[in-house]
Design a protein around this motif. Structure first.
Motif: not given
Length: 153
Positions: A21-24, A79-86, A90-107
């Motif tokens: 897995x980690x080699x992939x 390009x991470x979502x496509x890269x991971x799926x290939x 599988x990208x997953x939901x995090x912080x309320x964001x669906x894994x359709x693309x990267x999201x930003x957290x700012x502070x």
């Protein structure tokens, strides 16, 4: 005093399948120790990840444990979502964001773009990069929205 992260460790239930897995993910295999521990370079010669075969993988997940964030470039993250799926990751939901693309957290004038996924044992993995925050935004949003907001005058 502290210059960076030298190593981190994660529990895995099957070392052989975890190595594959980690080699992939593109991490370079370094070595195994006594068929229960494998090391992968994160930044060759500087930092690595140890995978320990153990029954402790059943420990309930919490963000303070069983989590690794890998630094990537912004272009690669886009390009991470496509890269991971290939790679069967599988990208997953995090912080309320669906894994359709990267999201930003700012502070506090800083911002990070990221995407989350799990390894086969449920260890939380993350691809992340720092991004400019010229408007000192504090909102959470998808990366495409972030870029659009920052382009507007």
């Amino acid at each position: 005093m502290i210059l960076g992260l030298y190593e981190a460790h994660l529990p895995v239930s099957n070392l052989k399948s975890s190595i594959e897995y980690y080699k992939r993910l593109g991490l370079e295999f370094s070595h195994c120790h006594e068929d229960k521990l494998a090391f992968f370079w994160i930044d060759k010669g500087k930092s690595w990840l140890g995978l320990w075969e153990t029954d402790k993988v059943e420990l309930e997940y919490h963000p303070s444990i069983r989590h690794i964030a890998f630094q990537v470039s912004l272009e690669d993250l886009k390009n991470a979502v496509v890269w991971l799926n290939e790679r069967g990751c599988k990208p997953r939901e995090a912080f309320g964001f669906e894994p359709i693309e990267p999201f930003v957290m700012a502070h506090n004038g800083k911002a990070h773009a990221k995407i989350h996924f799990n390894d086969p044992d449920g260890n939380s993995l993350e691809l992340i990069c720092k991004i400019p925050n010229p408007k000192n935004l504090t909102s959470r949003m998808y990366l495409s929205e972030w870029e659009r907001v920052n382009e507007e005058g």
